[in-house]
Every structure is written in C-alpha cells, then in structure tokens.
Design a protein around this motif. Sequence first.
Motif, short mmCIF file in Angstrom:
data_model
loop_
_atom_site.label_atom_id
_atom_site.label_comp_id
_atom_site.label_asym_id
_atom_site.label_seq_id
_atom_site.Cartn_x
_atom_site.Cartn_y
_atom_site.Cartn_z
N THR A 10 -12.24 -10.79 -46.84
CA THR A 10 -11.03 -9.97 -46.92
C THR A 10 -10.80 -9.50 -48.35
N ALA A 11 -10.95 -10.43 -49.30
CA ALA A 11 -10.81 -10.05 -50.72
C ALA A 11 -11.89 -9.06 -51.13
N LEU A 12 -13.12 -9.28 -50.68
CA LEU A 12 -14.22 -8.38 -51.02
C LEU A 12 -13.97 -6.99 -50.47
N GLY A 13 -13.47 -6.91 -49.25
CA GLY A 13 -13.21 -5.61 -48.65
C GLY A 13 -12.05 -4.88 -49.31
N PHE A 14 -11.07 -5.63 -49.83
CA PHE A 14 -9.92 -4.99 -50.46
C PHE A 14 -10.23 -4.55 -51.88
N PHE A 15 -10.94 -5.39 -52.63
CA PHE A 15 -11.15 -5.13 -54.06
C PHE A 15 -12.43 -4.35 -54.36
N TRP A 43 -17.90 -12.41 -59.15
CA TRP A 43 -19.31 -12.84 -59.13
C TRP A 43 -20.17 -11.74 -58.53
N VAL A 44 -19.71 -11.17 -57.43
CA VAL A 44 -20.49 -10.13 -56.74
C VAL A 44 -20.60 -8.89 -57.62
N VAL A 45 -19.47 -8.44 -58.16
CA VAL A 45 -19.49 -7.23 -58.99
C VAL A 45 -20.30 -7.45 -60.25
N GLY A 46 -20.14 -8.61 -60.88
CA GLY A 46 -20.91 -8.92 -62.08
C GLY A 46 -22.41 -8.97 -61.80
N ALA A 47 -22.78 -9.55 -60.66
CA ALA A 47 -24.20 -9.63 -60.29
C ALA A 47 -24.77 -8.24 -60.04
N ILE A 48 -23.98 -7.38 -59.41
CA ILE A 48 -24.43 -6.00 -59.18
C ILE A 48 -24.65 -5.30 -60.52
N GLY A 49 -23.69 -5.44 -61.44
CA GLY A 49 -23.81 -4.81 -62.74
C GLY A 49 -24.99 -5.35 -63.53
N ALA A 50 -25.18 -6.68 -63.52
CA ALA A 50 -26.29 -7.28 -64.26
C ALA A 50 -27.63 -6.85 -63.69
N THR A 77 -16.63 -0.90 -56.89
CA THR A 77 -15.20 -1.23 -56.78
C THR A 77 -14.34 -0.03 -56.45
N GLY A 78 -14.92 1.15 -56.37
CA GLY A 78 -14.13 2.35 -56.13
C GLY A 78 -13.22 2.68 -57.29
N CYS A 229 5.12 -7.15 -62.82
CA CYS A 229 3.84 -6.46 -62.69
C CYS A 229 3.82 -5.60 -61.44
N THR A 230 2.83 -4.73 -61.39
CA THR A 230 2.50 -3.93 -60.20
C THR A 230 1.00 -4.03 -60.00
N GLY A 231 0.50 -3.45 -58.92
CA GLY A 231 -0.94 -3.44 -58.70
C GLY A 231 -1.68 -2.73 -59.81
N ASP A 232 -1.12 -1.61 -60.30
CA ASP A 232 -1.76 -0.89 -61.40
C ASP A 232 -1.83 -1.75 -62.65
N LEU A 233 -0.77 -2.49 -62.94
CA LEU A 233 -0.75 -3.33 -64.13
C LEU A 233 -1.73 -4.49 -64.01
N LEU A 234 -1.90 -5.02 -62.81
CA LEU A 234 -2.89 -6.08 -62.62
C LEU A 234 -4.30 -5.54 -62.86
N GLY A 235 -4.56 -4.31 -62.39
CA GLY A 235 -5.86 -3.69 -62.67
C GLY A 235 -6.05 -3.45 -64.15
N ALA A 236 -4.98 -3.04 -64.83
CA ALA A 236 -5.07 -2.83 -66.28
C ALA A 236 -5.35 -4.14 -66.99
#
Length: 256
Positions: A10-15, A43-50, A77-78, A229-236
């Motif tokens: 669920t987290a992977l699909g959202f983020f 972990w997934v995003v970092g592994a993809i980038g690495a 991550t879109g 905070c907001t979602g945008d601020l968490l992303g920032a």
Amino acid sequence: MRYQLELFFTALGFFTRLPVPAWVPWSAERLNHAARYFPLVGWVVGAIGAAAYLACVLVLPPMPAVILSMAVTIRATGALHEDGWADACDGLGGGRDKAQMLAIMKDSRIGSYGAIGIVLMLMAKAAALFELGAGDEADAALALLVAHPLSRLASTALLHLLPYVREDDTAKARPLARRLSAPELAIAASCGLLPLALLAPAEALGAALAAVLAAAWSARLFLRRLGGCTGDLLGAAQQAAELACYLGILAAWNYT
C-alpha cells in the motif's frame, strides 16, 4: 505477516509509480497504517537509483550517470517529493499568511520560488552524488541506498510529531495524518536507520546528524510559518533530508 506485506505494498503504491500486486486491497484506513513502511519504500527507490547509476557509469562519464540515475528515481516516484519541494518553496516563499500559503501550495502551477528551488535542489543533489562517486562509484551507490530510507524516516518523524494543517478531506496525504503508535515508529526507525550499517562509522554519523538537523530545521520552519505540516511540506522535508545525507557523508570525508 500477510497484513504487514499488504501495508508495505500500500505504501509502495502510494509513494511510487511502481506496480503492486492486484490482490493488495486499498483503503484509507490501510494507508493510514502504511506510513510505518515509508522508509522501507526508500530501500526500493534507493536500490533503483543505485542500480541505474552503476549501470550507467559503466558506459558514461560520472555526471551523466548521476543525472540519469536521478531521472530514474524521479520516474519511479512520479516526482512526488520533488513536487512537494517546489510547492513548499512557492508557498513559503510567496505567501503572506497561512491561508495564502496553503492556497499557493495547492495550485498546480509553479512559480518563481518553486522553479528556482527545484533547479537548485536537483543541481545540489547531482553535484553531491558526483563528488561521492568521484573516487569510487560504489560510494555514490551506497549513499543512495542510505539517503532514500533515512530521508523518508525524517519525513515520517515530522508526520508523527506535527499537526496536519489542511482541513479539506481531498488532500492526498490526509489519510496519513495521524500519530504513529510505538510499534509503528519502531518499524519505521528500523527501516530508516538500518542502511546506515553500509557506511563507515564516521560517514554514518555524518549522514544521521545531517538528516536530524534537516528534519529539525524543517519542523521549526513549518511550525513557525503554518503551525504544522501538509503533504507538500512532508515531501519538501524528504528532499531536504536526502540532500543533507549526501552532504553529511561528504563532510565526514573532509573531517576525517
């Protein structure tokens, strides 16, 4: 165990934009409890980038390899967190009061503050990763594996500590806006901190301290300007902490 796996997907699909199994159910309540796995998504995003960086650097000079690896993670991550950084720059930079800042951040158009902020952020991350990989390509790959989970832990900590200030239920991050329980925090902390073991002690300390400073600075700014905070601020906050991790490792190199 199946429920925990469903929460992770669920987290992977959202983020991210990565596909998740069709058997994973979705609900606002599940998303509410999936924040514990936000650092594990790192972990997934970092592994993809690495992996993208190590593959590109085999045939390209380091700087193009860094830029392409960043492009791959942004695609995965879109640009969710980069968009949050740009919106936060626009809102905090151009808004005079809370209502105006929230309105600006909800506007899909990008302004001067957002454009300048995202360009500088991407340039700073590219420059830092280039320096990290200048001596040994593996160092840049390890930094990616560490910074993505750790920066998402920083963002999760703010999600837990700060009140959510958007009142409209249409906000995408609204289902995540709650304090995590002690077991959920333990899972998030374990997922965010465990990759530090990949680094030398001085590098791990530098990355951790830099992420803490970035999170503390973000929390102070968000509370002072918006009261939460907001979602945008968490992303920032995630973007700021990710860059801080790279800079912390570089600072540890210079110090030692």
